[in-house]
Write an enzyme that holds these catalytic residues in place. Structure first.
Site, short mmCIF file in Angstrom:
data_model
loop_
_atom_site.label_atom_id
_atom_site.label_comp_id
_atom_site.label_asym_id
_atom_site.label_seq_id
_atom_site.Cartn_x
_atom_site.Cartn_y
_atom_site.Cartn_z
N GLY A 27 85.73 75.99 62.64
CA GLY A 27 85.54 74.70 61.98
C GLY A 27 84.63 74.85 60.79
O GLY A 27 84.38 75.96 60.30
N GLY A 28 84.12 73.71 60.28
CA GLY A 28 83.26 73.73 59.13
C GLY A 28 81.98 74.50 59.38
O GLY A 28 81.39 75.08 58.46
N PHE A 29 81.51 74.52 60.61
CA PHE A 29 80.29 75.23 60.97
C PHE A 29 80.51 76.74 60.97
O PHE A 29 79.68 77.51 60.52
CB PHE A 29 79.84 74.76 62.36
N GLY A 30 81.66 77.16 61.47
CA GLY A 30 81.97 78.58 61.60
C GLY A 30 82.89 78.80 62.77
O GLY A 30 83.58 77.88 63.22
N VAL A 41 84.13 79.67 66.68
CA VAL A 41 83.75 79.31 68.04
C VAL A 41 84.32 80.38 68.97
O VAL A 41 85.50 80.72 68.89
CB VAL A 41 84.29 77.92 68.44
N ASP A 70 81.52 62.05 62.40
CA ASP A 70 82.64 63.00 62.34
C ASP A 70 83.51 62.89 63.58
O ASP A 70 83.95 63.90 64.15
CB ASP A 70 82.13 64.43 62.18
N LYS A 105 79.13 78.54 69.15
CA LYS A 105 79.41 78.24 67.74
C LYS A 105 78.51 79.12 66.89
O LYS A 105 77.29 79.09 67.02
CB LYS A 105 79.15 76.77 67.44
N GLY A 147 88.45 79.23 68.14
CA GLY A 147 88.61 78.22 67.10
C GLY A 147 87.68 78.45 65.93
O GLY A 147 86.84 79.35 65.94
#
Length: 727
Positions: A417-420, A422, A533, A436, A415
């Site tokens: 996301g906004g963090f980076g 996964v 969130d 992550k 996956g």
């Protein structure tokens, strides 16, 4: 390692471990989760080598030590144990019994230990005679003794009643216990040093024959953290284990670790002690490679030992060590050595060991220590200490995570996301993890990274994803979590093929779990946490579809008696962010209540927040739900596959609670305590919700409160807001 994967042609005997002692009646039991592995073990290992002998290994050490002491001191307990061990071995078609973990005794305990062995052998002989079957082999594990030790084994009884003894020729010195570097499994050693040769000689002095001793070969090593980096060698000051929690490393992981450095690391062989070792900066590792294994097998032959055993077969690297030992054995044509391998069915990977056994000496007393391998990895100190509160989080080494994720391969990517990104990973002990990895282009940065570490370390709840640790080596920012196989809730809600797997019973369980997680954050933890969130993609599902709230990078600690707080940095996800936060930067526990309400509407409908609904497709999800509910047509909003007739929790009531949560005015929204009560108590009166936030079709007198912040909510599909200044 599965039994079918064992190259059994290399061995004469194979042990399957472990069965345990029942504390109630002293019978033998096998964990239910391992039952099928024990049941098929003998059949599978004999497919390659029909002549191999299989043994059932019973664990009597560690927390079972006191239980074993009680057992040997009562004749009825001994009989129950003995009879059960024989029945269990026969039930699973094992041809022998091994008991592992029993330490030396003294006084009455020593006498009763001798009696147990005598009675056990009599029972085995009697059972074979009555059933006209071959006698079961009976063996045990024994440990290092010093000449000065007052504790001992019942050597005379062992000599008469046992077929052989596995001599544990390793774990003499351990980084978690000793403050200077020492070889953990030296064949020879300096005066006063524990080593295998001196240990075997002591057993001989106490009356045990060499031809009933089997030398143990470790397929593992230990890593130590040097006080002064680069100063390797024996006797150097250390600050504890390296690489893993207790420093233990499977042979195959050691070889992989060395390969990861290319030509930068060279393993050396010390022929004086008969060990291998290497140094990498502040890490010193000692283990047995091919040279040491060959020399130890030759030692067994030269000194008249029965053979050798290995601990454990799953830790070998493509059968390199086992083949080397086998080749030495073939060279001795005049005597066939016994080869014994310990196999743990309790691990499906090359986990170093379930149990390490060792003794440490204080005066004349020997105390048994059970070194249970931690399923969490502790590695060398990071570039910066982000764990300011001294929590139980683990600092991972970059190479360990790199290997676990197959070098962050695309196949392991699950996956983004906004963090980076996964990644799914598997540590060398078999534990699956989710990693992550902070993207260098991510708008979320070190602040969110530190925030997640600081907050998550303080939180423990069954409905919150568990953070195992982090890594800041090599300019990387990595967060390591427990791995949840069913990914996130949105994967099921938005996929018609998967959504049918979420019947109403499962969805109620998910709603309840999310509610309990938020209640913990807001009411029951030592801190009030505003997540900021909450959304479907941040609710992960375990193998039983239980929900766990994840991603605390945007979360904030909130004062217990604070009503609200303010920020000029707007974060969150479009569709889930309440109006007071977008307009004025105000956040409170009602922020997460609002997000929960949006998520609850998604769970009962299966609809997205980013689409438009209604006959003219001009209504957002909240407006659409509110309009149908006001017109008494709420059932049209439901996912048609859902049926709540058999449930005490009704869909329509959940819809009404959700609409209460998404009201424009935060003061009108219920608290999570009230939400929990409203959902659970069907008879409790429930209020009428006002029009939800961000409605386009507001009354004329409400226009002054409409959203006007310079961007369109409807144009973004579940995009995380990184920063925005409110008007």
């Amino acid at each position: 390692m599965e039994a079918s994967e064992i190259k059994s042609t290399l061995f004469t005997h194979l042990l399957c471990a472990f069965a345990f002692i029942n504390s109630t009646d002293y019978s033998i039991f096998i964990n239910d989760s391992e039952y099928s592995k024990f049941d098929s073990f003998t059949t599978r290992v004999k497919l390659q080598n029909p002549s191999v002998t299989s043994l059932l290994s019973i664990y009597t050490g560690g927390e079972n030590s006191s239980l074993f002491n009680s057992l040997i001191n009562q004749s009825s307990y001994r009989k129950s144990f003995i009879d059960s061990s024989i029945r269990t071995a026969r039930r699973f078609d094992f041809q022998g019994i091994d008991f592992c973990g029993a330490g030396p005794k003294q006084g009455k305990d020593l006498v009763n230990f001798a009696t147990l062995l005598k009675e056990w052998r009599i029972a085995i002989t009697s059972e074979a005679r009555n059933t006209k079957r071959s006698e079961l082999v009976l063996v045990m594990t024994g440990y290092y003794l010093k000449a000065s030790d007052s504790l001992s084994y019942p050597f005379e009884s062992m000599q008469k009643n046992l077929d052989w003894v596995h001599f544990v020729a390793y774990n003499y010195y351990l980084p978690k216990r000793d403050s200077v570097t020492r070889f953990h499994a030296p064949l020879y050693g300096s005066s006063g040093w524990e080593n295998t040769d001196s240990g075997i000689k002591e057993w001989r002095k106490r009356g045990f024959s060499s031809n009933k001793l089997v030398i143990g070969l470790p397929y593992h090593g230990f890593a130590w953290t040097l006080v002064k980096p680069g100063e390797g060698g024996v006797g150097r000051p250390t600050s504890g284990p390296a690489i893993t929690m207790d420093g233990s490393m499977a042979y195959k992981f050691i070889k992989s670790y060395i390969r990861g450095f290319g030509d930068g690391v060279v393993s050396r062989y010390n022929d004086t002690f008969v060990v291998n070792y290497f140094t990498v900066e502040s890490t010193w590792v000692n283990f047995d490679d091919v040279e040491a294994i060959k020399e130890k097998v030759s030692y067994a032959k030269k000194n008249g030992l029965l053979g050798y055993s290995v601990f454990q077969v799953g830790s070998d690297d493509n059968w390199v060590l086992s083949t080397a030992a086998h080749e030495v054995n073939k060279d001795h044509h005049n005597r066939r050595l016994l080869i014994v391998v310990l196999v743990t069915a309790l691990t499906a990977t090359f986990l170093l060991a379930m149990v390490f056994f060792c003794y440490y000496h204080k005066g004349t007393v020997i105390t048994i220590t059970r070194m249970v391998y931690r399923l969490r990895i502790h590695l060398s100190a990071p570039d910066e200490d982000l764990n300011e509160n001294g929590s139980d989080l683990i600092v991972f080494d970059y190479l360990t995570i790199k290997l676990a994720t197959s070098y962050f391969s695309t196949e392991n990517k699950v996956g983004e996301g906004g963090f980076g990104a996964v990644y799914k990973g598997k540590l060398f002990n078999g534990v699956e993890i989710a990693v992550k990895r902070l993207s260098k282009t991510s708008k979320q940065g070190l602040e969110e990274f530190k925030n997640e570490i600081a907050l998550t370390a303080k939180l423990q709840h069954v409905n919150l994803v568990r953070l195992l640790g982090y890594c800041t080596k090599r300019n990387e920012k990595l967060l390591i979590y427990e791995y949840l196989p069913n990914k996130s809730l949105d994967h099921f809600l938005i996929d018609p093929r998967k959504s049918i797997l979420l019947d109403w019973r499962r969805r109620v369980n998910i709603i309840e779990g999310i509610t309990q997680g938020l209640l913990y954050l807001q009411e029951y933890s030592n801190f009030t946490i505003i997540h900021r969130d909450i959304k479907a993609s941040n609710v992960l599902l375990d193998h039983e579809m239980n929900p766990k709230i994840s991603d605390f990078g945007m979360a904030r600690i909130f004062g217990k008696y604070e009503l609200e707080a303010n920020t000029s940095r707007i974060v969150g996800t479009y569709g889930y962010v309440p109006p007071e936060y977008v307009r004025k930067g105000i956040y409170s526990p009602k922020y997460d209540v609002y997000s929960f309400g949006v998520l609850l509407l998604q769970i009962i409908s299966g609809n997205k927040t980013s689409c438009y609904y209604g006959p003219h497709e001009n209504m957002n999800l909240l407006e659409y739900a509110y309009g149908l509910w006001m017109e008494g047509r709420g059932v049209e909003f439901f996912d048609p596959s859902l049926d709540d007739t058999a449930s005490a929790c009704k869909i329509m009531r959940c819809m009404q609670v959700a609409l209460l949560c998404v009201q424009e005015n935060s003061a009108d929204r219920p608290s999570m305590l009230e939400v929990d009560s409203l959902i659970k108590n069907e008879g409790r009166p429930i209020g009428t919700p006002n029009m939800p936030a961000f409605s386009m079709n507001k009354h004329e007198d409400d226009k002054g409160d409409t959203f006007n912040s310079g961007f369109n909510l409807y144009s973004i599909n579940d995009v995380t807001i990184s920063q925005m200044l409110p008007r």
